[in-house]
Scaffold this active site. Structure first.
Site: not given
Ligand SMILES: Cc1ncc(COP(=O)(O)O)c(C=O)c1O
Length: 415
Positions: A203-205
């Site tokens: 879910v992180k960049t």
């Protein structure tokens, strides 16, 4: 659930998701066809790229963001009797990193509109911890949702008290601190922090599957991070204590020899994960740009829903790589519970999440420290709701989310 023009329901929008293209897949399959699956040349290549991207002298890749934070507290040598200042609005892992090494956590309050710990809140936590007899050794600011904490202010506080700074940048790869002289300083470059921890959870960049890293400009700390990542194992003869065991009768180094001065962990990242992370890093600018554009659109579309709904307040000292769209919603004034709003949105195919339950409210911490009064963190928690934000979202998805949110709150649809 509303239907699209074709009659089929529109696709589910999670609050966040990875974006994998053919180049990412090719990078991983190339590793599968090669000789190394575990820590090998792709890890080194990723670490070099991370140094280039952040400007840090050293990057140490590791299993995940939690391991990165743990490696940071290990490298600093925090232990029983020590304490680390941690904002109450963060993921569990930031505070756990102190406890893993036996240190205490001095929870700090946050700004209710941004979720960020400022210098005043950190100073108050530091004072409370000192009164409790703890030796505060580190500050751990969290760059919530991709906006950086006030690092100039926190760095000055740390300098005055001789504290190390562990930046929890798990939300903030690609964010820039704007220095008073106008320079844009990449998070992780060590302009303010001693050590910076990143996460590459999907879910992180950028995504590595699971993955993390610590950056630093301190060569000794980097060597300690590397040792703790790999069982505490030392292979550099310069670091050996038992010289006699290390060499043969002619004084030549024994090729199998290694030493362990302190126990470490298996926190290695694999080449498979590093290849994905490296490929994703080359796409970081495009991801960040798209996330900024979506956040600007959200700001426009949410404006008519004020004052019940507001986008997260923006801070002037940072150019964020937005990780979360953490909207501020006055559920009480709308007469709807957050659970009901989330359920209504889910029925419309829209995923949301709450970042975060203030960590000091967790039963473990309440048993340890009692009920702390951190009203900013409680106020942040009462109103926060993370709306979908990921690069593959279309502009029209923002319209869909804001219209569904308005309906869930009993408001007219934004024009
Ligand atoms: C602020 C923060 N710190 C630490 C972590 C831990 O990262 P990971 O999930 O990669 O272990 C996360 C991830 O959820 C996070 O959001």
């Amino acid at each position: 659930m509303t239907s699209s023009a074709s009659g089929s329901p529109p696709p589910f929008l999670p609050y966040g998701r990875q974006d994998i293209d053919q180049a990412d897949i090719d990078a991983v399959t190339a590793v599968l066809r090669g000789d190394w699956l575990t820590q090998g040349p792709a890890v080194e290549a990723f670490e070099r790229a991370l140094c280039e991207r952040t400007g840090a002298a050293h990057a140490v890749a590791c299993a995940n963001g939690t391991a990165a934070l743990h490696l940071a507290t290990l490298a600093l040598g925090l232990g029983p009797g020590d304490a680390m200042v941690v904002p109450a609005v963060t993921f569990l892992a930031t505070a756990n990193a102190a406890r893993y090494v036996g240190a205490e956590v001095a929870f700090a309050d946050v700004d209710p509109d941004t979720g960020l710990m400022g210098p005043e809140q950190a100073a108050a936590a530091l004072e409370r911890a000192t009164r409790a007899g703890w030796r505060v050794r580190a500050l751990a600011p969290v760059h919530f949702a991709g906006q950086t904490a006030d690092m100039a202010g926190l760095g000055a506080l740390a300098g005055r008290h001789g504290l190390a700074v562990i930046e929890d940048a798990c939300h903030a790869i690609g964010s820039l601190d704007l220095a008073p002289d106008g320079r844009a300083l990449p998070v992780g470059g060590g302009a303010f922090g001693t050590l910076t921890a990143f996460s590459f959870h999907p879910v992180k960049t950028i995504a590595a599957g699971e993955g993390g890293a610590v950056t630093t400009n301190d060569g000794d700390l980097a060597a300690r991070l590397r040792r703790f990542r790999n069982h505490g194992m030392e292979r550099d003869p310069a670091g050996f204590e038992d010289r006699e065991a290390a060499v043969d009768e002619h004084g030549s180094a024994n090729p199998w020899y290694y030493e362990m001065a302190e126990p470490g962990f298996n926190y290695r990242l694999t080449d498979l994960q590093s290849a994905l992370a490296l490929s994703q890093l080359t796409r970081l600018d495009a991801f960040v740009e798209r996330r900024r554009r979506l956040m600007d659109l959200y700001a426009e579309r949410l404006a008519p829903l004020a004052p019940l709904v507001r986008p997260a307040a923006r801070v002037p000292w940072c150019r964020p790589a937005w990780h979360l769209c953490a909207a501020r919603i006055d559920f009480a004034a709308a007469g709807r519970t957050r659970a009901r709003v989330m359920a209504d949105l889910r029925a419309q195919g829209i995923g949301t999440q709450v970042h975060y339950i203030p960590v000091h409210r967790q039963p473990y911490w309440r048993r340890r420290y009692g009920d702390l009064a951190l009203p900013g963190a409680d106020a942040h928690y009462a109103r926060t709701l993370s709306l979908p934000l990921f690069p593959a979202m279309a502009d029209a998805d923002v319209d869909r989310v804001t219209a569904a949110l308005a309906a869930a709150l009993g408001l007219p649809a934004p024009a």
